[in-house]
Design an enzyme around this catalytic site. Structure first.
Site, PDB file in Angstrom:
ATOM      1  N   PRO A   9       0.864  -1.284  -0.029  1.00  0.00           N
ATOM      2  CA  PRO A   9       0.016   0.228  -0.021  1.00  0.00           C
ATOM      3  C   PRO A   9       1.017   1.151   0.307  1.00  0.00           C
ATOM      4  O   PRO A   9       1.876   1.170   0.743  1.00  0.00           O
ATOM      5  CB  PRO A   9      -0.795  -0.097   1.258  1.00  0.00           C
ATOM      6  CG  PRO A   9      -0.053  -1.019   1.972  1.00  0.00           C
ATOM      7  CD  PRO A   9       0.716  -1.917   1.314  1.00  0.00           C
ATOM      8  N   ASN A  10       0.070   2.196  -0.626  1.00  0.00           N
ATOM      9  CA  ASN A  10       0.841   3.816  -0.934  1.00  0.00           C
ATOM     10  C   ASN A  10       2.234   3.836  -1.805  1.00  0.00           C
ATOM     11  O   ASN A  10       2.579   4.714  -2.034  1.00  0.00           O
ATOM     12  CB  ASN A  10       0.924   4.140   0.457  1.00  0.00           C
ATOM     13  CG  ASN A  10      -0.241   4.128   1.237  1.00  0.00           C
ATOM     14  OD1 ASN A  10      -1.160   4.877   0.795  1.00  0.00           O
ATOM     15  ND2 ASN A  10      -0.365   3.626   2.650  1.00  0.00           N
ATOM     16  N   ARG A  17       5.033  11.063  -2.641  1.00  0.00           N
ATOM     17  CA  ARG A  17       4.802  10.721  -0.921  1.00  0.00           C
ATOM     18  C   ARG A  17       5.921  10.838  -0.178  1.00  0.00           C
ATOM     19  O   ARG A  17       7.031  10.510  -0.511  1.00  0.00           O
ATOM     20  CB  ARG A  17       4.286   9.029  -1.125  1.00  0.00           C
ATOM     21  CG  ARG A  17       4.213   8.574   0.067  1.00  0.00           C
ATOM     22  CD  ARG A  17       4.039   6.997   0.240  1.00  0.00           C
ATOM     23  NE  ARG A  17       3.860   6.647   1.360  1.00  0.00           N
ATOM     24  CZ  ARG A  17       4.263   5.236   2.029  1.00  0.00           C
ATOM     25  NH1 ARG A  17       4.802   4.802   1.086  1.00  0.00           N
ATOM     26  NH2 ARG A  17       3.966   5.319   3.209  1.00  0.00           N
ATOM     27  N   TYR A  22      11.145   8.700   1.323  1.00  0.00           N
ATOM     28  CA  TYR A  22      11.204   7.798   0.361  1.00  0.00           C
ATOM     29  C   TYR A  22      11.829   8.151  -0.953  1.00  0.00           C
ATOM     30  O   TYR A  22      11.971   7.319  -1.741  1.00  0.00           O
ATOM     31  CB  TYR A  22       9.561   7.368  -0.022  1.00  0.00           C
ATOM     32  CG  TYR A  22       9.006   6.789   1.322  1.00  0.00           C
ATOM     33  CD1 TYR A  22       9.605   5.673   2.037  1.00  0.00           C
ATOM     34  CD2 TYR A  22       7.928   7.497   1.776  1.00  0.00           C
ATOM     35  CE1 TYR A  22       9.115   5.199   3.155  1.00  0.00           C
ATOM     36  CE2 TYR A  22       7.356   6.967   2.941  1.00  0.00           C
ATOM     37  CZ  TYR A  22       7.822   5.785   3.806  1.00  0.00           C
ATOM     38  OH  TYR A  22       7.226   5.486   4.681  1.00  0.00           O
ATOM     39  N   ASN A  73       8.243  -5.525  -0.476  1.00  0.00           N
ATOM     40  CA  ASN A  73       7.971  -4.569   0.182  1.00  0.00           C
ATOM     41  C   ASN A  73       6.602  -4.476   0.482  1.00  0.00           C
ATOM     42  O   ASN A  73       5.974  -3.753  -0.346  1.00  0.00           O
ATOM     43  CB  ASN A  73       8.452  -3.144  -0.564  1.00  0.00           C
ATOM     44  CG  ASN A  73       8.266  -2.014   0.211  1.00  0.00           C
ATOM     45  OD1 ASN A  73       7.792  -1.870   1.505  1.00  0.00           O
ATOM     46  ND2 ASN A  73       9.044  -0.685  -0.021  1.00  0.00           N
ATOM     47  N   ALA A  76       3.032  -0.450   4.923  1.00  0.00           N
ATOM     48  CA  ALA A  76       2.538  -0.711   6.172  1.00  0.00           C
ATOM     49  C   ALA A  76       1.850  -2.143   6.741  1.00  0.00           C
ATOM     50  O   ALA A  76       2.054  -2.485   7.802  1.00  0.00           O
ATOM     51  CB  ALA A  76       1.498   0.203   6.193  1.00  0.00           C
ATOM     52  N   GLU A  97      12.835  -9.521   2.195  1.00  0.00           N
ATOM     53  CA  GLU A  97      11.954  -8.326   2.520  1.00  0.00           C
ATOM     54  C   GLU A  97      12.696  -7.065   2.552  1.00  0.00           C
ATOM     55  O   GLU A  97      13.936  -6.984   2.565  1.00  0.00           O
ATOM     56  CB  GLU A  97      11.529  -8.570   4.037  1.00  0.00           C
ATOM     57  CG  GLU A  97      10.997  -7.045   4.700  1.00  0.00           C
ATOM     58  CD  GLU A  97      10.668  -7.178   6.223  1.00  0.00           C
ATOM     59  OE1 GLU A  97      10.943  -8.235   6.991  1.00  0.00           O
ATOM     60  OE2 GLU A  97      10.387  -6.179   6.762  1.00  0.00           O
ATOM     61  N   HIS A  99      12.647  -2.723   2.226  1.00  0.00           N
ATOM     62  CA  HIS A  99      12.072  -1.296   2.515  1.00  0.00           C
ATOM     63  C   HIS A  99      12.981  -0.201   2.098  1.00  0.00           C
ATOM     64  O   HIS A  99      14.233  -0.206   2.134  1.00  0.00           O
ATOM     65  CB  HIS A  99      11.876  -0.986   4.170  1.00  0.00           C
ATOM     66  CG  HIS A  99      11.006  -1.998   4.703  1.00  0.00           C
ATOM     67  ND1 HIS A  99       9.495  -1.940   4.351  1.00  0.00           N
ATOM     68  CD2 HIS A  99      11.290  -3.237   5.229  1.00  0.00           C
ATOM     69  CE1 HIS A  99       9.189  -3.241   5.061  1.00  0.00           C
ATOM     70  NE2 HIS A  99      10.237  -3.873   5.492  1.00  0.00           N
ATOM     71  N   ARG A 106      13.020   4.575  12.857  1.00  0.00           N
ATOM     72  CA  ARG A 106      11.665   5.406  12.593  1.00  0.00           C
ATOM     73  C   ARG A 106      10.732   5.046  13.880  1.00  0.00           C
ATOM     74  O   ARG A 106      11.157   4.484  14.941  1.00  0.00           O
ATOM     75  CB  ARG A 106      11.083   5.255  11.353  1.00  0.00           C
ATOM     76  CG  ARG A 106      11.864   5.533  10.016  1.00  0.00           C
ATOM     77  CD  ARG A 106      11.140   5.500   8.842  1.00  0.00           C
ATOM     78  NE  ARG A 106       9.910   5.975   8.702  1.00  0.00           N
ATOM     79  CZ  ARG A 106       8.968   5.910   7.662  1.00  0.00           C
ATOM     80  NH1 ARG A 106       9.171   4.936   7.014  1.00  0.00           N
ATOM     81  NH2 ARG A 106       7.920   6.613   7.684  1.00  0.00           N
TER      82      ARG A 106
HETATM   83  C1  DQA Z   1       8.170   1.180   3.774  1.00  0.00           C
HETATM   84  C2  DQA Z   1       8.255   1.436   5.366  1.00  0.00           C
HETATM   85  C3  DQA Z   1       6.909   1.043   5.820  1.00  0.00           C
HETATM   86  O1  DQA Z   1       6.868   1.340   7.427  1.00  0.00           O
HETATM   87  C4  DQA Z   1       5.818   2.038   5.513  1.00  0.00           C
HETATM   88  O2  DQA Z   1       4.494   1.916   5.888  1.00  0.00           O
HETATM   89  C5  DQA Z   1       5.799   2.053   3.764  1.00  0.00           C
HETATM   90  C6  DQA Z   1       6.945   2.064   3.212  1.00  0.00           C
HETATM   91  C7  DQA Z   1       9.615   1.513   3.000  1.00  0.00           C
HETATM   92  O3  DQA Z   1       9.695   1.061   2.142  1.00  0.00           O
HETATM   93  O4  DQA Z   1      10.384   2.226   3.760  1.00  0.00           O
HETATM   94  O5  DQA Z   1       4.772   2.248   3.287  1.00  0.00           O
HETATM   95  O6  DQA Z   1       7.798  -0.136   3.449  1.00  0.00           O
END
Ligand code: DQA
Length: 147
Positions: A9-10, A17, A22, A73, A76, A97, A99, A106
């Site tokens: 998501p996102n 964003r 990011y 990735n 959240a 995994e 990010h 964080r």
């Molecule tokens: C994320 C880190 C997550 O905590 C966050 O909710 C994201 C992006 C990252 O790529 O740094 O949406 O996965």
């Protein structure tokens, strides 16, 4: 060899964003760059993004008998989704995994991951380069297993 990249998501809003966290690269450009690098490595890379948990679970299920390794990735959902964890464990496909941000530097709620302990490895904090590093790590392991 067939790899699958899953973004949660996102992450479709990368580039607009929270750019201070990011970066400015869009998901499209990250995926295109990684496809080129995958081609150089002689592997195919399928890319999938969804904002919904069930669609990600379905995508993981659909990887059975098609995909050798997964890069994920989960955004959240990393910190909340037992369903995605269960899906990853159900299909028995090795995964890494990743990010963009260093989630451990964080907020505390980002320090928990439901998928880290069963992953081959975890890459975080390198911005868009996390994707490339994760793919290199995954390929290294998959190639060792195939020998
Ligand atoms: C994320 C880190 C997550 O905590 C966050 O909710 C994201 C992006 C990252 O790529 O740094 O949406 O996965």
């Amino acid at each position: 060899m067939h790899l699958l990249l899953i973004n949660g998501p996102n992450l479709n809003l990368l580039g607009q964003r929270e750019r201070d966290i990011y970066g400015s690269a869009t998901l499209d450009s990250i995926e295109r760059d990684l496809q080129i690098k995958a081609k150089d490595e002689n592997v195919s890379l399928e890319c999938f993004q969804s904002n919904s948990e069930g669609a990600i679970v379905d995508c993981i299920h659909n990887a059975i008998n098609k995909i050798d390794g997964i890069l994920i990735n989960a955004g959240a959902y990393t910190h909340t989704s037992i369903a995605i964890r269960d899906a990853l464990l159900s299909v028995h496909i090795p995964y890494v995994e990743l990010h963009l941000s260093n989630t451990y530097a964080r907020e505390e709620f980002r320090h928990n991951s439901f998928i880290s302990d069963k992953a081959i490895g975890l890459v975080c904090g390198f911005g868009e380069t996390s994707y490339e590093l994760a793919m290199r790590g995954l390929l290294n392991v998959l190639r060792k297993v195939k020998k």
